[in-house]
Motif scaffolding. Structure first.
Motif, short mmCIF file in Angstrom:
data_model
loop_
_atom_site.label_atom_id
_atom_site.label_comp_id
_atom_site.label_asym_id
_atom_site.label_seq_id
_atom_site.Cartn_x
_atom_site.Cartn_y
_atom_site.Cartn_z
N SER A 118 0.84 -1.20 0.00
CA SER A 118 0.00 0.00 0.00
C SER A 118 0.88 1.25 0.00
O SER A 118 2.06 1.21 0.34
CB SER A 118 -0.91 0.01 1.22
N SER A 119 0.29 2.34 -0.36
CA SER A 119 1.03 3.60 -0.43
C SER A 119 0.72 4.52 0.74
O SER A 119 1.04 5.71 0.70
CB SER A 119 0.71 4.32 -1.75
N GLN A 120 0.10 3.99 1.77
CA GLN A 120 -0.28 4.83 2.91
C GLN A 120 0.96 5.21 3.71
O GLN A 120 1.88 4.40 3.87
CB GLN A 120 -1.28 4.09 3.80
N PRO A 121 0.99 6.43 4.24
CA PRO A 121 2.15 6.84 5.05
C PRO A 121 2.23 6.04 6.34
O PRO A 121 1.21 5.71 6.95
CB PRO A 121 1.87 8.33 5.33
N GLY A 122 3.44 5.74 6.74
CA GLY A 122 3.65 5.00 7.98
C GLY A 122 3.45 3.51 7.85
O GLY A 122 3.30 2.82 8.87
N ASN A 123 3.42 2.98 6.61
CA ASN A 123 3.16 1.54 6.44
C ASN A 123 4.38 0.68 6.67
O ASN A 123 4.28 -0.55 6.67
CB ASN A 123 2.61 1.28 5.04
N ASN A 124 5.56 1.27 6.86
CA ASN A 124 6.79 0.51 7.06
C ASN A 124 7.56 1.09 8.25
O ASN A 124 8.60 1.72 8.08
CB ASN A 124 7.64 0.53 5.80
N PRO A 125 7.06 0.91 9.48
CA PRO A 125 7.69 1.54 10.65
C PRO A 125 9.05 0.93 10.97
O PRO A 125 9.36 -0.19 10.60
CB PRO A 125 6.68 1.26 11.77
N PHE A 126 9.86 1.71 11.69
CA PHE A 126 11.16 1.28 12.18
C PHE A 126 11.02 0.90 13.65
O PHE A 126 10.51 1.69 14.45
CB PHE A 126 12.20 2.39 12.05
N ILE A 127 11.48 -0.29 14.02
CA ILE A 127 11.47 -0.73 15.42
C ILE A 127 12.92 -0.82 15.88
O ILE A 127 13.70 -1.62 15.38
CB ILE A 127 10.77 -2.09 15.58
N SER A 171 15.02 -2.41 29.46
CA SER A 171 13.94 -2.41 28.48
C SER A 171 13.63 -1.03 27.94
O SER A 171 13.34 -0.10 28.69
CB SER A 171 12.68 -3.01 29.11
N ALA A 172 13.64 -0.90 26.62
CA ALA A 172 13.21 0.31 25.92
C ALA A 172 13.13 -0.01 24.44
O ALA A 172 14.08 -0.57 23.87
CB ALA A 172 14.16 1.48 26.17
N ILE A 173 12.01 0.33 23.81
CA ILE A 173 11.79 0.07 22.39
C ILE A 173 11.24 1.33 21.75
O ILE A 173 10.22 1.87 22.19
CB ILE A 173 10.81 -1.10 22.17
N HIS A 174 11.90 1.80 20.71
CA HIS A 174 11.47 2.99 19.99
C HIS A 174 10.84 2.56 18.67
O HIS A 174 11.47 1.85 17.88
CB HIS A 174 12.66 3.92 19.74
N ILE A 175 9.60 3.00 18.42
CA ILE A 175 8.91 2.71 17.17
C ILE A 175 8.71 4.02 16.43
O ILE A 175 7.97 4.91 16.90
CB ILE A 175 7.56 2.02 17.41
N ALA A 176 9.38 4.17 15.30
CA ALA A 176 9.25 5.36 14.45
C ALA A 176 8.34 5.02 13.28
O ALA A 176 8.46 3.95 12.68
CB ALA A 176 10.61 5.83 13.95
N MET A 177 7.45 5.96 12.94
CA MET A 177 6.47 5.68 11.90
C MET A 177 7.12 5.62 10.51
O MET A 177 6.64 4.93 9.62
CB MET A 177 5.37 6.74 11.91
N THR A 189 -3.15 3.50 11.13
CA THR A 189 -4.11 3.75 10.06
C THR A 189 -3.71 3.05 8.76
O THR A 189 -4.57 2.80 7.91
CB THR A 189 -4.22 5.27 9.80
N SER A 190 -2.43 2.72 8.60
CA SER A 190 -2.00 2.01 7.40
C SER A 190 -2.32 0.53 7.46
O SER A 190 -2.19 -0.17 6.44
CB SER A 190 -0.50 2.20 7.19
N GLY A 191 -2.73 0.03 8.63
CA GLY A 191 -3.17 -1.35 8.75
C GLY A 191 -2.36 -2.24 9.64
O GLY A 191 -2.83 -3.31 10.04
N TRP A 192 -1.12 -1.85 10.00
CA TRP A 192 -0.32 -2.76 10.82
C TRP A 192 -0.75 -2.73 12.28
O TRP A 192 -1.30 -1.74 12.77
CB TRP A 192 1.17 -2.49 10.69
N LYS A 193 -0.45 -3.84 12.95
CA LYS A 193 -0.83 -4.02 14.36
C LYS A 193 0.36 -4.64 15.09
O LYS A 193 0.84 -5.71 14.72
CB LYS A 193 -2.06 -4.94 14.45
N ILE A 194 0.84 -3.93 16.10
CA ILE A 194 1.99 -4.38 16.90
C ILE A 194 1.54 -4.57 18.34
O ILE A 194 0.89 -3.69 18.92
CB ILE A 194 3.15 -3.38 16.82
N VAL A 195 1.90 -5.70 18.93
CA VAL A 195 1.54 -6.02 20.32
C VAL A 195 2.82 -6.10 21.13
O VAL A 195 3.80 -6.75 20.71
CB VAL A 195 0.77 -7.35 20.40
N TYR A 196 2.83 -5.44 22.28
CA TYR A 196 3.97 -5.48 23.20
C TYR A 196 3.49 -6.00 24.54
O TYR A 196 2.56 -5.45 25.14
CB TYR A 196 4.58 -4.09 23.35
N SER A 197 4.13 -7.06 25.02
CA SER A 197 3.63 -7.75 26.21
C SER A 197 4.02 -7.08 27.52
O SER A 197 3.39 -7.32 28.55
CB SER A 197 4.14 -9.19 26.22
#
Length: 884
Positions: free
Chosen positions: A533-542, A559-565, A722-730
């Motif tokens: 897809s061409s939606q912005p933020g569809n390929n985030p950096f973890i 523990s620390a995780i940075h997620i950039a859109m 909004t681009s469709g991805w779903k990330i779960v952090y326990s």
């Protein structure tokens, strides 16, 4: 005869009694004994730790059996673990001021000291230190460690150790500024009412009178310290005493102790005899200074405070007993002409060592972690970023050191300055110069008894096998690009760790690998569909800033995780353990890049109130505020830089308020409780202004929290874009049925895997998950990919479980009721510190698991002094009330 008189006492019972040991008799006083031990069996020196932009500076005074620590910023405990500095011998901790640069590592270190069995410690700092420690009892309490908190504000404060070390404090005298019609107040000892937010290394403005509205209500005291090591009077020369005519007796003992004695000689005359007349080989007690002026605005008060002190103690300027001055002051202060003049007022023989990061540049501090990163870069140079190069450009001073009559020295990590014995006094050039094992990767394999050529061949075979998998699917997919394969002739480049093709070899296969992903049974879009897809933020950096648990280790931070859109680095931070800011500096290369990341940081989510998940938040807030001021921005709802949205447990807000009250540090944030964001509840506040910023700036559609089983008020997070991805952090938890339900169909599950499956009972007791349990959660959740993190200190590099289960396809999981169940192992990856992976790269992270075993062929046991330590705060069953 004894047993006949005492028939009820048996011989066995008598022998089992513990009789008190007799004290050895000695005529020498305790002071004389300590001086003797100091002079004959020990040495005294200052050592500098963390003098780099990706660390915080600390100065440690080493004496025989004691350690005096000046300032404990973030990363201090990890540096001690890396470089074998024994924390058990720390007797006193002194702080020049209260802010994250000097206080950030204190709480974590106190918890570790309590866990390793230390009985007591002395803490010295501004008056608010006691209140700050009391506010931290909800998560950092250790009853077995007795903390004696002493206020340096007290005029009678002074340290006199049993080794003869003396330390006194010099407070920053407050010069009240006239503003309008306000009367000028009298100076008060240690009461610095300067606005604390101006204490930054980027402040280069001249001293100005702050407005009344800018004066901080909290007292933010700043102190410097002057220390003195004991003098050794020397060896008593009996022959010389007889020549003078001294009558033997108690006079000998007094002269040995360094006293001047008036005595009657053999010829009947009376005169004073100095110790220098009968003692030979004596050594003077040298002095050292530790100075801290955090801001140019405080410079006039700083100079005023030390000027009368030098008049009272002329030995600082005249008799040469002052040997070294350590400067915690930043570059903006040192470059001021007034500070240069102040330096030249000291004795010309004194050495001046600059330890602030702005004065020292980038140095190699984290040796083990950087060596790990260089090895991992043999696999892929995109996922594992380049380690920042060391910069050794000398002192960045406006005034050339050659024009000054004093010796200015740039601080180096692990550099030593010897104070005793006097024959070796000065810099120890053997320490703090190079990092062993960093420059030659192949040598690190040889040291472990591993043939690097075999590792090289396996790496090449790994790349060829990956290529063959692509070739086998040519009939099924349309290839989008020709992959680049490492030729046999490039083996030499692999051995040198300089693979030109390594950065793109695996990344170039992405189109083929994406096409190989089978269509899921559910109707949800898979990762390949989202990437198309061409939606912005569809390929985030973890970016995994920290992947360890409980205590920082040589190879893993907390523990620390940075997620950039996207590549602009606008993002969110999941958990924020101690050292998170330092890891951001390392991950993004420079302090300037780290400031840009902080300004684009919109939200920090905290899972629970254990120290290894939230202690780094203070420094993140402090550095973000500092970055905004350096950039000329105001933080506010109408400003481009908005207050940081913090989502966390209830206790976090109270802790932040108390810290701000005790230190006076300006921190702009908006707090939201995890409870209000729990899944599908009417109390959700997703329509508020604070959450609307996440949607507008980051494209986050929802952030649901799920209550999990770990400790009171522990949560997991489910993030949808909004681009469709779903990330779960326990976060930290036992396997959760509710989290599986809410997170079903996740594209990426980041799950804790603290223990391997052989420690399932310990995982149950401490309310953590094993590797097998985490993978089973991913299987039940139908997550497309699983990334494991939060590894115990038992596993410095990779858990042994990966060796056992790699390539099996199925795995047994003990269900706890006497039987086990088999399940298909989902595709998973292993996280490492500073690893930065995009969503498209997550698809083939499972391919790296096998290759990582070749990079780390052995598990280094005993490399960390505290590798076997598991904090009691990781055992929620043992906690209740305010006790962690």
């Amino acid at each position: 005869a004894f047993f006949r008189r005492n028939p009820l006492i048996s011989a066995e019972r008598l022998y089992s009694l513990k009789m008190p040991k007799r004290k050895k008799y000695s005529k020498a006083s305790s002071v004389q004994k300590s001086v003797y031990r100091h002079s004959k069996h020990g040495s005294m020196y200052l050592q500098f730790l963390g003098t780099s932009v990706d660390a915080t500076p600390t100065v440690v005074l080493f004496t025989e059996g004691q350690r005096f620590v000046f300032n404990t910023g973030e990363g201090f405990q990890r540096m001690c673990t890396e470089h074998k500095v024994k924390l058990i011998r720390v007797s006193d901790i002194l702080m020049t001021r209260l802010d994250p640069d000097t206080f950030g590592g204190l709480l974590g270190m106190l918890m570790t000291l309590g866990d390793i069995g230390m009985k007591s410690i002395n803490l010295h700092g501004p008056a608010n230190l006691r209140a700050l420690l009391s506010a931290s009892n909800s998560f950092a309490r250790r009853d077995k460690l007795k903390k004696k908190v002493l206020s340096v504000d007290d005029p009678e404060w002074k340290i006199e150790s049993d080794r003869g070390v003396q330390i006194t404090a010099v407070p920053l005298q407050c010069r009240q500024i006239k503003t309008g019609t306000e009367p000028q107040a009298k100076r008060q000892r240690g009461d610095v009412k300067e606005f604390h937010s101006q204490h930054q290394c980027g402040d280069t403005k001249e001293f100005q009178s702050p407005k009344a509205s800018e004066m901080s209500k909290a007292s933010a005291s700043v102190f410097s310290f002057v220390g003195k090591i004991p003098a050794f009077p020397g060896v008593f020369n009996r022959k010389r005493a007889e020549e003078i005519g001294i009558v033997p007796g108690r006079i000998y003992a007094k002269l040995k102790g360094g006293e001047t004695v008036e005595c009657t000689l053999r010829d009947g005359t009376t005169r004073k005899v100095k110790p220098s007349e009968v003692l030979t080989g004596g050594e003077p007690g040298y002095r050292f200074c530790i100075l801290d002026c955090p801001s140019v605005r405080l410079l006039p008060m700083f100079i005023d405070s030390l000027t009368p002190y030098k008049d009272t103690h002329p030995q600082l300027t005249s008799d040469g007993k002052l040997k070294v001055v350590i400067h915690f002051s930043p570059l903006s202060v040192v470059n001021d002409e007034r500070y240069s003049e102040f330096i030249q007022s000291f004795a010309p023989e004194a050495d001046h060592i600059m330890v602030h990061p702005s004065m020292c540049g980038k140095q190699t501090v984290w040796w083990g972690s950087e060596l790990n990163m260089l090895k991992l870069r043999l696999l892929d140079r995109d996922i594992f970023p380049q380690v920042a190069k060391t910069s050794d450009k000398g002192l960045p001073l406006k005034l050339s050191p050659s024009k000054m009559s004093h010796n200015l020295i740039q601080g180096r990590h692990l550099l030593k300055y010897i104070l005793f014995p006097h024959k070796r006094i000065g810099l120890d050039q053997s320490a703090g110069l190079t990092a062993p094992g960093i420059r030659n990767i192949s040598a690190s394999f040889v040291e472990k008894g591993v043939d690097f050529k075999s590792v090289e061949e396996r790496i090449l075979a790994f790349r060829e096998r990956l290529q063959q998998e692509v070739e086998q699917n040519k009939n099924k997919v349309q290839l989008q690009a020709e992959p680049k394969i490492v030729s046999q002739g490039s083996k030499k480049n692999v051995a040198l760790g300089l693979l030109d093709a390594a950065g793109g070899i695996v990344t170039s296969l992405l189109p083929q690998i994406n096409a190989m992903v089978p269509e899921g049974k559910s109707r949800r879009a898979n990762i390949a569909d989202i990437l198309a897809s061409s939606q912005p933020g569809n390929n985030p950096f973890i970016t995994f800033l920290g992947t360890g648990s409980a205590v920082p280790t040589k190879y893993r931070s907390l523990s620390a995780i940075h997620i950039a859109m996207d590549s602009s680095q606008k993002g969110i931070l999941l958990d924020c353990g101690e050292g998170a800011y330092l890891q951001i500096v390392r991950a993004f290369g420079t302090v300037e890049n780290a400031r840009a990341v902080l300004l684009k940081l919109e939200c920090v989510w905290i899972s629970h109130m254990h120290a290894d998940h939230h202690l780094g938040l203070l420094n993140i807030l402090h550095k973000r505020q500092e970055a905004a001021k350096i950039g000329g921005f105001d933080i506010g709802s109408k400003s481009p830089i908005r207050p940081l949205l913090i989502i966390g447990p209830n206790g976090l807000e109270k802790w932040l308020r108390e810290f701000k009250k005790c230190t006076g540090i300006e921190m702009e944030y908006t707090f939201v409780c995890n409870y209000t964001l729990r899944h599908r509840k009417p109390e959700k506040i997703t329509q508020t202004v604070a959450f609307k910023a996440l949607r507008d700036r980051l494209g986050i559609e929802y952030l649901d929290t799920v209550k999990v089983d770990h400790c009171p008020d522990a949560w997991a997070a489910v993030i949808g874009h909004t681009s469709g991805w779903k990330i779960v952090y326990s976060g930290d938890c036992r396997p959760s049925a509710e989290l599986i339900r809410v997170g079903r169909g996740a594209h990426v599950l980041i799950h804790e895997a603290t223990f391997d499956d052989s420690l399932v009972d310990e995982a149950y007791d401490r309310k953590h998950s094993t590797v097998g349990e985490a993978l089973h959660v991913g299987f039940q959740m139908r997550a497309e990919r699983v990334i494991l993190t939060h590894f115990s200190a038992r596993y410095p590099k990779i858990p042994e479980e990966f060796e056992q289960e790699e390539g099996k396809g199925e795995m047994d999981r003990d269900m706890g009721d006497g039987h086990a169940t088999k399940f298909k192992i989902p595709k998973f990856g292993v996280s490492f510190d500073l690893m930065r992976v995009r969503l498209d790269q997550v698809l083939w992270m499972d391919k790296l698991v096998e290759a990582c075993r070749w990079i780390f062929p052995e598990h280094a046991e005993g490399e960390d002094d505290i590798s076997k330590l598991e904090r009691s705060d990781e055992s929620p069953r043992a906690s209740s009330g305010s006790k962690p």
